[in-house]
Scaffold this motif. Structure first.
Motif, PDB file in Angstrom:
ATOM      1  N   LYS A  36       4.408 -17.200 -40.143  1.00 59.96           N
ATOM      2  CA  LYS A  36       5.745 -17.462 -39.605  1.00 59.96           C
ATOM      3  C   LYS A  36       5.597 -18.309 -38.354  1.00 59.96           C
ATOM      4  O   LYS A  36       4.992 -17.886 -37.359  1.00 59.96           O
ATOM      5  CB  LYS A  36       6.440 -16.146 -39.262  1.00 59.96           C
ATOM      6  CG  LYS A  36       7.865 -16.307 -38.739  1.00 59.96           C
ATOM      7  CD  LYS A  36       8.847 -16.653 -39.839  1.00 59.96           C
ATOM      8  CE  LYS A  36      10.283 -16.619 -39.346  1.00 59.96           C
ATOM      9  NZ  LYS A  36      11.258 -16.941 -40.385  1.00 59.96           N
ATOM     10  N   CYS A  37       6.136 -19.537 -38.384  1.00 65.10           N
ATOM     11  CA  CYS A  37       6.024 -20.429 -37.228  1.00 65.10           C
ATOM     12  C   CYS A  37       6.871 -19.892 -36.071  1.00 65.10           C
ATOM     13  O   CYS A  37       7.963 -19.352 -36.295  1.00 65.10           O
ATOM     14  CB  CYS A  37       6.463 -21.838 -37.601  1.00 65.10           C
ATOM     15  SG  CYS A  37       5.411 -22.622 -38.854  1.00 65.10           S
ATOM     16  N   CYS A  40      10.612 -21.039 -35.909  1.00 61.09           N
ATOM     17  CA  CYS A  40      11.374 -21.004 -37.154  1.00 61.09           C
ATOM     18  C   CYS A  40      12.328 -19.822 -37.211  1.00 61.09           C
ATOM     19  O   CYS A  40      11.928 -18.671 -37.027  1.00 61.09           O
ATOM     20  CB  CYS A  40      10.407 -20.947 -38.338  1.00 61.09           C
ATOM     21  SG  CYS A  40      11.244 -20.810 -39.937  1.00 61.09           S
ATOM     22  N   GLN A 142       5.163 -32.183 -39.121  1.00 64.11           N
ATOM     23  CA  GLN A 142       5.683 -31.664 -37.845  1.00 64.11           C
ATOM     24  C   GLN A 142       5.064 -32.291 -36.607  1.00 64.11           C
ATOM     25  O   GLN A 142       5.746 -32.443 -35.588  1.00 64.11           O
ATOM     26  CB  GLN A 142       5.557 -30.134 -37.758  1.00 64.11           C
ATOM     27  CG  GLN A 142       6.088 -29.379 -38.962  1.00 64.11           C
ATOM     28  CD  GLN A 142       7.533 -29.662 -39.317  1.00 64.11           C
ATOM     29  OE1 GLN A 142       8.174 -30.518 -38.732  1.00 64.11           O
ATOM     30  NE2 GLN A 142       8.055 -28.982 -40.317  1.00 64.11           N
ATOM     31  N   THR A 217      13.385 -15.997 -32.334  1.00 65.17           N
ATOM     32  CA  THR A 217      12.071 -16.572 -32.598  1.00 65.17           C
ATOM     33  C   THR A 217      11.106 -16.248 -31.457  1.00 65.17           C
ATOM     34  O   THR A 217      11.522 -15.881 -30.352  1.00 65.17           O
ATOM     35  CB  THR A 217      12.165 -18.100 -32.753  1.00 65.17           C
ATOM     36  OG1 THR A 217      12.611 -18.675 -31.512  1.00 65.17           O
ATOM     37  CG2 THR A 217      13.147 -18.484 -33.853  1.00 65.17           C
TER      38      THR A 217
END
Length: 407
Positions: A36-37, A40, A142, A217
């Motif tokens: 999971k970035c 994000c 990215q 996040t």
């Protein structure tokens, strides 16, 4: 059996002439990621074990439900989004494409996009995805810097990213990739150099997004603690402006706020969203707007799968969209486009005339200020592109309950 969609590929029992069929874009959500970035806030989940056969059956059932609900539509695009759809097996992708073409009348130039992360393992699947019918890939590069990739929590390094891009350009007819600017510690000069390198790769489409700190996040937690060295607003605005200038000089026009393409290379699927065309969404958390009805599917993958098993679809909510709400949504999306909003299309898709959906006093003032272009189409000028949120807040005032016209 893998297929390449063509004019004769559809087995749909449509009887209307193709020109009279309502256009429909199909979104298929694969919610799983390797990691999971930290920036994000998409509906993505990390799972140790995935029953892909079970997921394929559930997605096919969800798709069949949407096909039944959209009889008389013509499929113009399919978009596999996520999550990380390139983690899917090519056979799963092929089965979903084949089912879509069987259920709907498919346009002869059907655009079929798959989002991919550029790890070397996933790049090895590209030939399989092409054989399955994918004709456009959107690659999540990215950044073109290893330190930035680590900061962004990406599961690939620069060498893997460039190798995946090279592989994609050799295999797929159309390739796009994403970059993020206004990253922690990034300067205008560093972004200009990075973007110039990106443009030298020769792809026909580039999505360049400003980093935003989204609620919930890990980046939001760090920013709240003062641990993210984000560029100043003026520097971020300059990066945004220079992006459009450098892309234009390379032949990629800014057809949407963050998307740049050569003529004919624009994302037809995303244009369906931005012009408020009907779109069906299947898979966990997917949204749809079809026949003036909004659909929302269960967000958590397990809840969605349970709903499909019980009901044959994953819908959590379905409701009629009132014209005022549709108009607000269409304004938010349409003003992102360089070409602006077509009044006839707006009326047909929202039920409200464009002139009645905006504040005329605010519109006139914004035209005088040079932020909106004069004419029938409602269009933001180059000077207004960076002020879109403020422009929308004024224009859409009449659509807000209890609001007054701007003065």
């Amino acid at each position: 059996m893998a297929v390449a969609p063509s004019a004769g590929a559809s087995a749909s029992p449509q009887t209307k002439p193709a020109a009279s069929l309502q256009p429909l874009a199909l979104y298929i959500h694969w919610p799983f990621c390797v990691t999971k970035c930290p920036y994000c806030d998409f509906n993505s989940h990390v799972r140790g074990n995935i029953d892909e056969e079970g997921w394929k059956r559930a997605l096919l059932a969800d798709l069949a439900h949407e096909a039944e609900a959209t009889r008389g539509a013509r499929l113009t695009s399919i978009f596999f989004g996520g999550g990380t759809p390139s983690l899917m097996a090519p056979d799963t992708v092929a089965a979903l494409i084949e089912a879509a073409i069987r259920h709907w009348d498919a346009a002869p130039d059907l655009e079929i996009t798959l989002e991919a992360n550029p790890s070397s393992v996933e790049a090895a699947r590209f030939l399989g995805f092409r054989a399955a019918g994918i004709n456009r890939v959107s690659l999540g590069l990215q950044a073109l810097d290893d330190a930035a990739l680590r900061l962004l929590g990406r599961p690939h390094d620069l060498a893997q990213g460039l190798a995946a891009l090279d592989c994609a350009q050799r295999i797929f007819p159309r390739v796009s990739f994403d970059l993020i600017h206004s990253r922690p510690g990034q300067t205008v000069e560093a972004w200009e150099a990075e973007l110039a390198r990106a443009l030298s790769f020769g792809t026909g489409h580039l999505s360049a997004y400003q980093l935003t700190i989204e609620p919930g996040t890990r980046f939001e937690t760090l920013a709240r603690k003062g641990l993210l060295d984000l560029p100043e607003e003026e520097a971020a605005a300059t990066m945004f402006e220079r992006t459009a200038e450098l892309c234009a000089s390379a032949g990629l026009h800014a057809y949407e706020i963050s998307n740049h393409a050569r003529k004919g290379e624009e994302s037809r699927h995303n244009l369906a969203y931005w012009t408020y065309a009907d779109h069906a969404g299947i898979g966990p958390g997917a949204h749809g707007r079809r026949g003036r009805r909004a659909t929302l599917r269960h967000r958590r993958p397990e809840a969605w799968a349970e709903a499909v098993a019980r009901h044959g679809h994953g819908i959590e909510e379905e409701a009629f969209v009132p014209p005022a709400v549709a108009a607000r949504e269409a304004l938010v999306m349409g003003l992102r486009l360089a070409g602006g909003i077509d009044p006839g299309l707006f009326h047909a898709r929202t039920g409200l005339p464009l002139a009645g959906a905006v504040d005329p006093v605010a519109r006139q003032r914004l035209e005088v200020l040079g932020l909106l272009a004069a004419g029938d189409r409602l269009r933001v000028t180059d000077a207004g592109r960076g002020l879109l949120d403020a422009i929308l807040a004024e224009l859409a005032a009449p659509l807000e309950p209890g609001s007054r016209s701007a003065t």
